[in-house]
Write a protein that holds these residues in place. Structure first.
Motif, mmCIF file in Angstrom:
data_model
loop_
_atom_site.group_PDB
_atom_site.id
_atom_site.type_symbol
_atom_site.label_atom_id
_atom_site.label_comp_id
_atom_site.label_asym_id
_atom_site.label_seq_id
_atom_site.Cartn_x
_atom_site.Cartn_y
_atom_site.Cartn_z
ATOM 1 N N THR A 89 14.232 80.810 44.114
ATOM 2 C CA THR A 89 13.499 80.464 42.899
ATOM 3 C C THR A 89 14.226 79.351 42.167
ATOM 4 O O THR A 89 15.454 79.397 42.019
ATOM 5 N N VAL A 90 13.448 78.349 41.715
ATOM 6 C CA VAL A 90 13.996 77.247 40.933
ATOM 7 C C VAL A 90 13.524 77.400 39.491
ATOM 8 O O VAL A 90 12.325 77.527 39.228
ATOM 9 N N TYR A 91 14.474 77.404 38.559
ATOM 10 C CA TYR A 91 14.171 77.550 37.130
ATOM 11 C C TYR A 91 14.517 76.255 36.398
ATOM 12 O O TYR A 91 15.509 75.585 36.731
ATOM 13 N N ASN A 92 13.711 75.918 35.387
ATOM 14 C CA ASN A 92 14.083 74.781 34.560
ATOM 15 C C ASN A 92 15.085 75.220 33.493
ATOM 16 O O ASN A 92 15.492 76.397 33.442
ATOM 17 N N LYS A 93 15.479 74.301 32.632
ATOM 18 C CA LYS A 93 16.521 74.590 31.641
ATOM 19 C C LYS A 93 16.112 75.708 30.698
ATOM 20 O O LYS A 93 16.957 76.456 30.201
ATOM 21 N N GLY A 94 14.809 75.834 30.467
ATOM 22 C CA GLY A 94 14.316 76.876 29.564
ATOM 23 C C GLY A 94 14.136 78.227 30.227
ATOM 24 O O GLY A 94 13.733 79.192 29.578
ATOM 25 N N GLY A 95 14.398 78.311 31.528
ATOM 26 C CA GLY A 95 14.268 79.582 32.222
ATOM 27 C C GLY A 95 12.911 79.822 32.847
ATOM 28 O O GLY A 95 12.657 80.910 33.383
#
Length: 284
Positions: free
Chosen positions: A116-122
């Motif tokens: 899973t890839v998450y951005n800075k905000g989760g």
């Protein structure tokens, strides 16, 4: 991933938080003896450099296999069973190669893995599931002992059916390897489903009964000179219902390499005082 009904104010506001993409599940096969395997994930989307990449077990979501965060691997966040055994390519976000190499393979590594890839905000950006499976031959050994029943088995789904002579009170846990084995290796048969009880040990050219679990002493036997013949099979005698379980044979080499195979033995009791069945499933 906000909950439905989330209100941001009286006026309608359109805000794009993240575009989530789920990739098709991949199946990866590996054979016992392989030193490593690649769990592939090559997305085409551009990835922000502050993104976090997490490989975890699909079923046991809290088991972290590998974490890449803030531009580097995070071994402290890994499950201890995977530390030192995983590797991602350098600069995976820029190259868009999020594949994971899993080393020092074990039978228990046959699992479903989710990246899973998450951005800075989760928020989730990308996700892919990879199914890792052991390949090899599956051998079913069936034994029927009966004075009133004759059985013939024919099935294309069984790669091999090996008959066991009627009246035999022992069973063979098969393991024949094609690899050359140096004479200084150690061979251990253990019950991997029962706290790794020591079933049989062959070391320094001899069997080592003192290292066996008490319940198996006098009940196991390996062929003479198993290393030269490459036949590491184990004969288990005087069978009990409690012998049902997973038996793992591990060959330890001086350089740290090892060869491994597991055999599942199921012993069932007599039915109508005339039928007993033994089922062995071998994965290698």
């Amino acid at each position: 991933d906000r909950e439905p009904g989330d209100q941001t104010g009286d006026l309608p506001v359109l805000q794009v938080l993240a575009v989530f993409a789920s990739y098709i599940t991949a199946v990866v096969e590996w054979r016992q003896g392989d030193k490593s395997v690649l769990l592939p994930f090559n997305p085409t989307a551009d990835l922000p450099q502050e993104a976090t990449v997490v490989w975890r077990l699909t079923v046991f979501k809290h088991t972290m296999v590998h974490v890449y965060e803030r531009g580097k691997d995070q071994p402290d966040k890994q499950d201890p069973g995977y530390r030192g055994r995983t590797e991602m390519n350098e600069d995976p976000l820029r190259t868009k190669d999020l594949s994971l190499t899993l080393k020092d393979l074990q039978l228990t590594d046959s699992e479903d893995y989710t990246c899973t890839v998450y951005n800075k905000g989760g928020d989730k950006l990308l996700q892919k599931v990879v199914l890792l499976r052991v390949t090899g031959e599956i051998i079913y050994i069936l034994r029927f002992k009966s004075s009133c029943l004759s059985v013939c088995l024919c099935s294309e789904s069984l790669p091999d059916i090996m008959p066991v002579p009627e009246g035999e009170e022992s069973v063979l846990l098969p393991f024949k390897t094609t690899a050359d084995l140096p004479q200084d290796v150690t061979v251990e048969w253990t019950r991997s489903d029962s706290n790794n009880k020591m079933v049989h040990v062959f070391e320094s050219g001899n069997n080592q009964p003192d290292e066996q679990d008490q319940g198996y002493r006098g009940r196991t036997e390996m062929n003479e000179d198993p290393l030269s013949t490459k036949d590491l099979s184990l004969t288990l005698k005087d069978l009990h219902l409690t012998d049902s379980g997973v038996y793992t044979c591990t060959v330890y080499k001086k350089d740290g390499d090892k060869l491994q195979k597991s055999v599942t033995l199921s012993v069932t009791g007599e039915c109508n005082s005339c039928l007993s069945t033994y089922l062995i499933i071998c994965l290698f």
